[in-house]
Design an enzyme around this catalytic site. Sequence first.
Site, PDB file in Angstrom:
ATOM      1  N   GLU A  56     -34.422  -3.090  -6.973  1.00  0.00           N
ATOM      2  CA  GLU A  56     -33.522  -1.933  -7.060  1.00  0.00           C
ATOM      3  C   GLU A  56     -33.121  -1.622  -8.501  1.00  0.00           C
ATOM      4  O   GLU A  56     -32.926  -0.461  -8.864  1.00  0.00           O
ATOM      5  CB  GLU A  56     -32.274  -2.162  -6.208  1.00  0.00           C
ATOM      6  CG  GLU A  56     -32.519  -2.216  -4.714  1.00  0.00           C
ATOM      7  CD  GLU A  56     -32.878  -3.609  -4.198  1.00  0.00           C
ATOM      8  OE1 GLU A  56     -33.035  -3.781  -2.973  1.00  0.00           O
ATOM      9  OE2 GLU A  56     -32.987  -4.540  -5.047  1.00  0.00           O
ATOM     10  N   PHE A 118     -22.856  -7.875   8.140  1.00  0.00           N
ATOM     11  CA  PHE A 118     -24.044  -8.290   7.388  1.00  0.00           C
ATOM     12  C   PHE A 118     -24.430  -7.224   6.369  1.00  0.00           C
ATOM     13  O   PHE A 118     -24.588  -6.055   6.688  1.00  0.00           O
ATOM     14  CB  PHE A 118     -25.211  -8.545   8.343  1.00  0.00           C
ATOM     15  CG  PHE A 118     -26.494  -8.922   7.658  1.00  0.00           C
ATOM     16  CD1 PHE A 118     -26.601 -10.109   6.949  1.00  0.00           C
ATOM     17  CD2 PHE A 118     -27.598  -8.073   7.700  1.00  0.00           C
ATOM     18  CE1 PHE A 118     -27.790 -10.453   6.304  1.00  0.00           C
ATOM     19  CE2 PHE A 118     -28.787  -8.409   7.063  1.00  0.00           C
ATOM     20  CZ  PHE A 118     -28.881  -9.607   6.361  1.00  0.00           C
ATOM     21  N   GLN A 119     -24.577  -7.636   5.127  1.00  0.00           N
ATOM     22  CA  GLN A 119     -24.940  -6.790   3.992  1.00  0.00           C
ATOM     23  C   GLN A 119     -23.915  -5.679   3.744  1.00  0.00           C
ATOM     24  O   GLN A 119     -24.266  -4.562   3.338  1.00  0.00           O
ATOM     25  CB  GLN A 119     -26.347  -6.207   4.155  1.00  0.00           C
ATOM     26  CG  GLN A 119     -27.435  -7.279   4.037  1.00  0.00           C
ATOM     27  CD  GLN A 119     -28.827  -6.716   3.849  1.00  0.00           C
ATOM     28  OE1 GLN A 119     -29.133  -5.629   4.324  1.00  0.00           O
ATOM     29  NE2 GLN A 119     -29.700  -7.464   3.170  1.00  0.00           N
ATOM     30  N   LYS A 168     -24.502   3.884   8.176  1.00  0.00           N
ATOM     31  CA  LYS A 168     -25.710   3.968   8.991  1.00  0.00           C
ATOM     32  C   LYS A 168     -25.528   4.908  10.177  1.00  0.00           C
ATOM     33  O   LYS A 168     -26.467   5.638  10.551  1.00  0.00           O
ATOM     34  CB  LYS A 168     -26.115   2.571   9.476  1.00  0.00           C
ATOM     35  CG  LYS A 168     -27.498   2.534  10.110  1.00  0.00           C
ATOM     36  CD  LYS A 168     -27.982   1.114  10.351  1.00  0.00           C
ATOM     37  CE  LYS A 168     -29.414   1.097  10.883  1.00  0.00           C
ATOM     38  NZ  LYS A 168     -29.910  -0.280  11.103  1.00  0.00           N
ATOM     39  N   MET A 489     -32.655 -11.156 -31.216  1.00  0.00           N
ATOM     40  CA  MET A 489     -31.466 -10.614 -31.861  1.00  0.00           C
ATOM     41  C   MET A 489     -30.344 -11.642 -31.913  1.00  0.00           C
ATOM     42  O   MET A 489     -29.637 -11.763 -32.926  1.00  0.00           O
ATOM     43  CB  MET A 489     -30.995  -9.345 -31.138  1.00  0.00           C
ATOM     44  CG  MET A 489     -29.910  -8.597 -31.898  1.00  0.00           C
ATOM     45  SD  MET A 489     -30.441  -8.046 -33.538  1.00  0.00           S
ATOM     46  CE  MET A 489     -31.245  -6.496 -33.138  1.00  0.00           C
TER      47      MET A 489
END
Length: 575
Positions: A56, A118-119, A168, A489
């Site tokens: 993602e 969940f999630q 959803k 760096m």
Amino acid sequence: MRYTDKENITGAEALLASLINQGVDTVFGYPGGSITPVYDRLQDYPELRHLLTRHEQGAVHAAQGYARVSNKTGVCMATSGPGATNLLTGIADAMLDSTPVVCISAQVPSTALGTDFFQEADMINMTVPITKWNYQITRFEEMVPTIAKAFYIARAGRPGPVYIEVTKDALTARGDYHWKPCTGIRSYNPDPAVDTEAAKEALELINEAEHPLLLVGNGVKISGAEEAVIRLAEAGNIPIASTLMGLSCIPSDHPLYIGMVGMHGNVAGNLMTQEADLLIAVGMRFSDRVTGNLKTYAPKAKVIHIEIDPIEINKNVRTDLAIVADAREALEAILAAGTVTNKPRTEWFQKAAEYAQTEQEKVIDRQLNPHREELTMGEAVATVARESNGEAVIVTDVGQHQMMAARYSTYKHTRSLITSGGLGTMGYGLPAAIGAKVALDEDPATAKRDVVVFLGDGGFQMTMQELGTMIHWGIPVKVIVLNNSFLGMVRQWQQLFMEKRYNATELVNPDFVQIAQAYGLPARRIIHRDELQGAVQELLACDGPCFLEVVVGKEDNVFPMVPGGASLDDMLYSE
């Protein structure tokens, strides 16, 4: 095709139809449980090209690269929970660099919100400080107005990210679809009109100045003010310097262009800032990386600050005259206010030439020295610039290679340097390059331009799985890893300011060529200088995606350098 009215469709279909109506043709994303209703219907909307990334974070950075090159709004999608939280770094990056992206994720059913389903993750509260706007859609009826508003806000005024999540059950709910674009929001004035009196006053200050300096930032690209900047500079014979994010809005070979300002900027840009009697700052925010010590910054200069976001005015640098407006419109108003006095400024430009010569002798000749034992990052970048004739879009990750790419690349066209400025996000480069090339390929006029991405060996390993995205979709990005086996760096700071106590910066790397080949890319590693030109020519001639690893000196540093908290006068030229 555009969708106006559709009967009895799902929320997922309404979302996709709304994206198409907003002019979206490309979406970067990654599916998951909660967002499956959207992916189920994607095949019914062939106007949308969905590019599956490998993470993602890759999706949001690709959307950023797409937006930065195209000047359109980038779009990415993810599922709820970890899918959405993986977008956070890119959202924060887009906020600091004023990149318009609409990030869409699913959420658990509205009936389960707050139950640790969940999630489930509270993305609305997480994204409040790093977005221009966010919203949670829980009903079908909210879909059209929310998506329309999201795109309006992302583009209006100073662009930035918008986060939208859809529960959803809202994706599966049904209703009738009626499209209505958003053309404004009550009490939100993102495009303030130019104050004509302020424009006249700015012209007076410009005409009075003996040692003026134009400073251009990312806002010049966003507003399309490149031509107006050049007209003002040429009319008044005024030197132009650029911030990192402003690079490429002025062609590298323009006779009035004197280089980049800031921590690793050019000597002329930094020292002339300190000696100028007028700074004309256009579309930039005076970040700490540009100014160094604020107490000693531009001590002789009056400051005209042209900036669309009023929060930036007087935030860091005291402004004598502010014009809060679109950069192009403000510059056009100044040019329309009267005649810009053209002065020879012989002494002023002589300083620029002397400072450029100092940098050539103390820094550039050393970096590009063909007799050095080891290859340098600057040599690799300069070779790409020469072989591509400045036509390539240059994308970078973050670190030493980023500054080398900024310093030694050349640019003929605007929007030709894509990099993470404000947040400094390692892992940004590879997916952003993918988005940049997708954007170029959508326009026949730019499709033949190469995208070359410079990566460090550290940042490359953060998102190197996106090589799979390149191969999957046949995106012909030219990848160059400048490998010094260090987090360079940080190592440079440890060397210069921490007595070479190299802690947690040396890397034990895998065989990058074998990794690239495993993904199906033609790949090559070079170590010796006499291999460099041929390898770059081979890379640029490759029809598809291609990979080159350049092994460079382990203690190759970026100079000039303004130490953190120091004045621009206190540049270091070597170790």
